[in-house]
Scaffold this active site. Sequence first.
Site, short mmCIF file in Angstrom:
data_model
loop_
_atom_site.label_atom_id
_atom_site.label_comp_id
_atom_site.label_asym_id
_atom_site.label_seq_id
_atom_site.Cartn_x
_atom_site.Cartn_y
_atom_site.Cartn_z
N CYS A 156 -7.39 35.00 -9.03
CA CYS A 156 -8.04 36.17 -8.33
C CYS A 156 -8.58 37.11 -9.27
CB CYS A 156 -6.67 36.91 -7.77
SG CYS A 156 -7.19 38.57 -7.00
N CYS B 254 -15.14 36.67 -6.89
CA CYS B 254 -14.20 36.69 -6.22
C CYS B 254 -13.76 35.18 -5.82
CB CYS B 254 -14.41 37.45 -5.09
SG CYS B 254 -13.21 37.18 -3.73
#
Length: 281
Positions: free
Chosen positions: A86, A197
């Site tokens: 992440c 992302c």
Amino acid sequence: MHLKWKTLLAMLNKPALTIAFIDSGVGGLTILDEVVKLLPYENFIYLADYCGFPYGQKNQKELLTRLETVAQFLMSHKIDILVIACNTASTTFLAHLRQQFGIPIVGVIPPIKLAAKLSKTKVIGILGTSTTVKTAYTQKLIDDFAQGCQVVSVGSPSLVEAAERKLQGLSIDLSAIAAQLEPFRQAKNLDTVALSCTHFPHLIEEFRQLGFNYINFVSPAEGVARQTALVAKAHRATHSQDKPSVMKAFCTKNISFTKERVAEITLFYEKRSMIVEWVSL
Ligand code: DGL
């Protein structure tokens, strides 16, 4: 000679490494996918922290608490390597987590260096969560590697939602996605976007449908996989057993559709079965 054979046999008999992945949802699967290609015989644990979703909309304190909680849980499973799959978490707390937990931790950071290198026009985009595009870490990557580039940053929580909806089999609004990408369309000569992302590679098909095929969307996944393989090698030589790895997933929220979907998604990605367990954290 005798000693060499003994060493070789010992290596072959060594148990597989356990490599764990953390993300707020299905984003980290885009990283897991590449890591499995390079390390097909290790064991994997994937933690989808839906209870903390979305990471990009949390304040720093809330995010750190979630990350420490889920990392601690994974540590209790005797993991050898942790991948923070992440960008939001890595660009804010990677150094902190590395200090706190005594195992190798691989982070996922915006592929700005790669985007700047691949861009011919030197007009690049950064597409991440609202947190990631604003962090000091991301700014430093721009300063260090995209000096000569014009940079257009877009932080989009709604694209994270769209990726989740897509992978959970729900309808997604293409015009809403187009609106998010409008700054890239407006930027003259922009030819490359750093997908910052881990959820966003899931939406590449939609980006293309919307006419963005002239943009090269680059993902950090392959680089992270190479890095994880290096760390695994340094940890110990990976073994060459012809045994399929064990793949396990934990979800921190009992979302009714998730169990089947995560299993399906992972089957689709890895073409192997996976055990999914709910865990309350
Ligand atoms: N997939 C994550 C990232 O790379 C987090 C998305 C979110 O939960 O906001 O930033």
